[in-house]
Enzyme design. Structure first.
Site, PDB file in Angstrom:
ATOM      1  N   SER A  26      -2.259  -1.557   4.836  1.00  0.00           N
ATOM      2  CA  SER A  26      -2.110  -2.421   3.868  1.00  0.00           C
ATOM      3  C   SER A  26      -2.375  -4.031   4.264  1.00  0.00           C
ATOM      4  CB  SER A  26      -1.128  -2.361   2.674  1.00  0.00           C
ATOM      5  OG  SER A  26      -1.021  -3.524   1.936  1.00  0.00           O
TER       6      SER A  26
ATOM      7  N   TYR B  53       7.712  -3.157   1.460  1.00  0.00           N
ATOM      8  CA  TYR B  53       6.535  -2.327   1.755  1.00  0.00           C
ATOM      9  C   TYR B  53       5.537  -2.823   2.794  1.00  0.00           C
ATOM     10  CZ  TYR B  53       1.654  -1.022   0.239  1.00  0.00           C
ATOM     11  OH  TYR B  53       0.387  -0.362   0.258  1.00  0.00           O
TER      12      TYR B  53
END
Ligand SMILES: NC(=O)c1ccc[n+]([C@@H]2O[C@H](COP(=O)([O-])OP(=O)(O)OC[C@H]3O[C@@H](n4cnc5c(N)ncnc54)[C@H](O)[C@@H]3O)[C@@H](O)[C@H]2O)c1
Length: 326
Positions: free
Chosen positions: A129, A154
């Site tokens: 990501s 995350y």
């Protein structure tokens, strides 16, 4: 030969499965259909896939080692893995951090262990990501930039997946590629993401929350462009046998950083309604701007994103109105 897609009932996994099935490939889909967002949407995506030839589905959690091992033992013809099952979302990682370590760290390890035993495996592609760039301010984000200052758990777990992959490429010669996705949007998308929250609230006549007083920029990437990049990458395994470990990391973004307020204007225009805006301060875990340098992705995979938000967002809005009858 089969392709294993984890997170096949998810937004990107569903679109990827549709494209691979359209090419006549056999796809094994895995997903635990968790309730992070409305499982009915996952079930609806899955129903479409299950109606097609060549698709097999197994409901399981990728952190369940015994079940994943049994799956790998059953399908020894798996030649490619696209690992998309993760706990996604930046803000939720402040609420339920353990969901991230279970799916993204433990789950990734279980898949790496299964993968290294698959006799026909040519390539293991996994989703990273733009969140790995964390507090970086130099734009565009390049894969050569440091990524050791995540601003959310995350982002930290996605970076962990990359580092674990490097070790498996070195230890076992496993050909791996990590793709850093940048804010993906499109039909069948995620209800927890900005475009969906905006559409739902604008249609309900509710104010939309806009963080950092709207001073945000995102490299919004249309899902069809992402999927084209994933397929091109899957079919070009990282070279092995040389002195370097067979592991690479690439950005997959639109290579355009759009102001958030322009993103909102296009949605307003497509909906034919004005948004009431509730400006709010920056949220913990969020970053002000993302922008992908995709030079290496274009060079190595011929990746050329072709959908500007002026085209992609109206398509999303049309799908949303049709699907939800809104
Ligand atoms: N959508 C984006 O903008 C974006 C941006 C950057 C990275 N990513 C990454 O891309 C991947 C796919 O994202 P998406 O947008 O399709 O998300 P998604 O949540 O729609 O899809 C993920 C799927 O994985 C499943 N899943 C989660 N944990 C699981 C587990 N432990 N076992 C089995 N299944 C599990 C979920 O049920 C879901 O269907 C994720 O790894 C995400 O982190 C997405």
């Amino acid at each position: 030969m089969s392709i294993l897609i984890t997170g096949a009932a998810g937004f990107i996994g569903f679109h990827l499965a549709e494209v691979l099935l359209g090419q006549g490939r056999r796809v094994i889909g895995v997903d635990n259909l968790n309730d992070y967002y409305d499982p009915a949407l996952k079930e609806a995506r899955l129903a479409r896939l299950q109606a097609r030839n060549g698709f097999t589905f197994h409901k399981m959690d990728i952190s369940e080692r015994v079940r994943v091992e049994a799956l790998a033992a059953e399908y020894t013809d798996i030649s490619g893995i696209v690992h998309l099952a993760s706990q996604a979302g930046v803000r939720y990682s402040l609420v339920n951090p353990y969901a991230y370590t279970r799916a993204n760290v433990e789950g990734h390890l279980v898949l790496l262990e299964a993968a290294r035993r698959l006799p026909e495996l040519k390539h293991f592609v996994y989703a990273s990501s733009s969140s790995v760039y964390g507090a970086n301010t130099k734009l565009p984000f390049s894969v050569d930039d440091r990524t050791d200052n995540p601003v959310s758990l995350y982002g930290a777990t996605k970076k962990t997946m990359e580092v674990m992959s490097e070790s498996y490429a070195r230890m076992w010669g496993l050909p791996l590629t990590g793709l850093r996705f940048f804010t993906v949007y499109g039909p069948w998308g995620r209800p927890d993401m900005a475009a969906f929250i905006f559409m739902r609230k604008i249609l309900a006549g509710e104010p939309i929350p806009v963080f950092n007083n709207g001073d945000m920029q995102r490299d919004f990437t249309y899902v069809d462009d992402i999927v084209a990049g994933v397929v091109a990458c899957l079919d070009k395994p990282t070279p092995s046998g040389g002195s370097e470990a067979p592991h690479r990391v690439y950005n997959i973004g639109n290579n355009r950083s759009e102001p958030l307020m322009r993103f909102i204007e296009i949605i307003e225009h497509a909906l034919g309604r004005k948004a009431e805006i509730d400006f709010q301060p920056m949220q913990p875990g969020d970053v002000k701007a993302t922008f992908a340098d995709i030079e290496a992705t274009t060079r190595d995979f011929g990746f050329v994103p072709s959908t500007p938000i002026d085209e992609g967002l109206p398509t999303l809005v049309a799908w949303y109105r049709d699907y939800y009858g809104a």
